[in-house]
Design an enzyme around this catalytic site. Sequence first.
Site, PDB file in Angstrom:
ATOM      1  N   LYS A 166     -32.401 -53.221  -4.298  1.00 34.97           N
ATOM      2  CA  LYS A 166     -30.984 -53.573  -4.101  1.00 34.97           C
ATOM      3  C   LYS A 166     -30.754 -55.047  -4.407  1.00 34.97           C
ATOM      4  O   LYS A 166     -29.742 -55.423  -4.980  1.00 34.97           O
ATOM      5  CB  LYS A 166     -30.578 -53.341  -2.638  1.00 34.97           C
ATOM      6  N   ASP A 210     -24.288 -50.448   2.114  1.00 33.38           N
ATOM      7  CA  ASP A 210     -24.700 -49.083   2.413  1.00 33.38           C
ATOM      8  C   ASP A 210     -24.306 -48.221   1.231  1.00 33.38           C
ATOM      9  O   ASP A 210     -23.246 -48.399   0.648  1.00 33.38           O
ATOM     10  CB  ASP A 210     -24.046 -48.588   3.707  1.00 33.38           C
ATOM     11  N   LYS A 215     -28.739 -49.876 -15.863  1.00 32.74           N
ATOM     12  CA  LYS A 215     -28.214 -49.138 -14.700  1.00 32.74           C
ATOM     13  C   LYS A 215     -27.103 -49.942 -14.015  1.00 32.74           C
ATOM     14  O   LYS A 215     -26.037 -49.426 -13.712  1.00 32.74           O
ATOM     15  CB  LYS A 215     -29.354 -48.853 -13.705  1.00 32.74           C
ATOM     16  N   ASN A 239     -34.643 -53.016   1.177  1.00 33.13           N
ATOM     17  CA  ASN A 239     -34.803 -52.420  -0.154  1.00 33.13           C
ATOM     18  C   ASN A 239     -34.722 -53.530  -1.221  1.00 33.13           C
ATOM     19  O   ASN A 239     -33.653 -54.021  -1.550  1.00 33.13           O
ATOM     20  CB  ASN A 239     -33.689 -51.383  -0.330  1.00 33.13           C
TER      21      ASN A 239
END
Length: 195
Positions: free
Chosen positions: A21, A75, A174, A18
Amino acid sequence: MFRRESCMTITLKLLTSNRDKVTEANIALRGSGVRVTASVCAGKLELQSDTLEEVASYAAVQGYAWLHEAVLAEDSGFFVSSLKGFPGVYSRYVFDTLGVNGLLKLVGDSVDRKAEFRSCVAYYDGRVLRTFSASVQGVILTRPSGSSGFGFDPIFAPSASRKISFADMTTAEKTRISHRGEAFRRLGEWARANL
Ligand code: ITT
């Protein structure tokens, strides 16, 4: 343990498929002396477990065995109060199968809109295994809003934002308040003192 010369930046591999990330991790790690690059571990097995900590730790240990160098794994999951914490550790599967709108259907018109994202970052260098966990509380919106970010970002508004979704924010905004931002900031503080 992985050691650096003073004032040098350490680059650690983050085992992930990802890319978002990696971007968020590097924003959170600014000023810490640590940066991350993506590494995709071919044939990586994802442990089925009830906890993010176990999944992240297992991935980091597996990654170290594969790369023979200090590694990070993260995770994360989306925990919806009216669904008793579902999808939680199954978030990736639920996102890939039901998607954002499928999850909204499951929540329906429940008055309980509480939800949270959680993140656990694991560091392993063959000797030291450390985990750094964080979460962010908020609400699940009734319809998606915004186009930035990934995953469930369009339907989650953190409590601090007054109904503005993560997907309505820039990545930097964010990351300032997110589960992942906080977990990586904790890693950065620890790394600055210990690596
Ligand atoms: P890797 O396992 O390869 O790192 P992934 O996307 O599968 O990438 P996770 O298993 O940690 O990552 O995340 C599970 C899912 O939870 C992810 O696919 C998203 O749908 C959701 N999720 C996690 N963090 C999120 C975030 O910051 N914003 C939106 N959705 C998120």
